[in-house]
Design an enzyme around this catalytic site. Structure first.
Site, PDB file in Angstrom:
ATOM      1  N   ASP A  40      -6.184   1.786  -2.079  1.00 56.93           N
ATOM      2  CA  ASP A  40      -6.724   1.606  -0.754  1.00 56.93           C
ATOM      3  C   ASP A  40      -7.870   0.448  -0.972  1.00 56.93           C
ATOM      4  O   ASP A  40      -7.863  -0.415   0.059  1.00 56.93           O
ATOM      5  CB  ASP A  40      -7.754   2.865  -0.459  1.00 56.93           C
ATOM      6  CG  ASP A  40      -6.883   3.972   0.054  1.00 56.93           C
ATOM      7  OD1 ASP A  40      -5.881   3.715   0.226  1.00 56.93           O
ATOM      8  OD2 ASP A  40      -7.694   4.984   0.378  1.00 56.93           O
ATOM      9  N   HIS A  88       0.844  -0.981  -0.089  1.00 62.46           N
ATOM     10  CA  HIS A  88       0.137  -0.027  -0.047  1.00 62.46           C
ATOM     11  C   HIS A  88       0.760   1.267   0.112  1.00 62.46           C
ATOM     12  O   HIS A  88       0.344   2.324  -0.539  1.00 62.46           O
ATOM     13  CB  HIS A  88      -0.908   0.095   1.248  1.00 62.46           C
ATOM     14  CG  HIS A  88      -1.784   1.015   1.251  1.00 62.46           C
ATOM     15  ND1 HIS A  88      -1.968   2.071   2.315  1.00 62.46           N
ATOM     16  CD2 HIS A  88      -3.051   1.320   0.622  1.00 62.46           C
ATOM     17  CE1 HIS A  88      -2.888   3.260   1.847  1.00 62.46           C
ATOM     18  NE2 HIS A  88      -3.600   2.597   0.915  1.00 62.46           N
TER      19      HIS A  88
END
Length: 135
Positions: free
Chosen positions: A109, A63
């Site tokens: 996300d 991420h």
């Protein structure tokens, strides 16, 4: 649709909309509360160094790298970029135009939320001392 409760909001410092959206995505994709990830391993939460401790920590490292890549496209600041998505538990769909900053951040996300939901959670990796465990 994003639903945010304002009960007790006076005690909560203002946060960028993107972080609120990410929290809601995490709740949509899985069953753990977002706070379970804030101080997990070497990469979940602010910053990140060293070798990820497990699969979940690798989700956070990925991420972080995804956000780094999103920043390369013009004036894209992932932590402050809001985006559009739909949640049909546990499915998440990003709806902004492909290639846009908003879509890139949403895709980061979304992938992280799905990764979090699939990864085992090792309570021993929560709240570790990053200086000693993340070299």
């Amino acid at each position: 649709a994003v639903c945010v409760s304002l009960l007790g909001a006076a005690n909560i410092p203002p946060q960028p909309l993107n972080l609120l959206q990410f929290k809601n995505m995490i709740q949509c994709a899985g069953s753990r509360l977002w706070v379970a990830y804030v101080k997990y391993g070497c990469y979940c939460g602010p910053g990140g160094t060293g070798t990820p401790l497990d699969q979940l920590d690798r989700c956070c490292q990925t991420h972080d790298h995804c956000y780094d890549n999103a920043k390369k496209f013009g004036n894209c600041i992932p932590y402050f970029k809001s985006y559009e998505y739909t949640c049909n538990k546990p499915d998440l769909t990003c709806t902004d135009a492909k290639g846009s900053c908003a879509r890139n951040v949403c895709d980061c996300d979304r992938a992280a939320a799905i990764c979090f939901a699939a990864a085992p959670y090792n309570l021993a990796n929560f709240g570790i001392n990053k200086e000693t465990h993340c070299q």
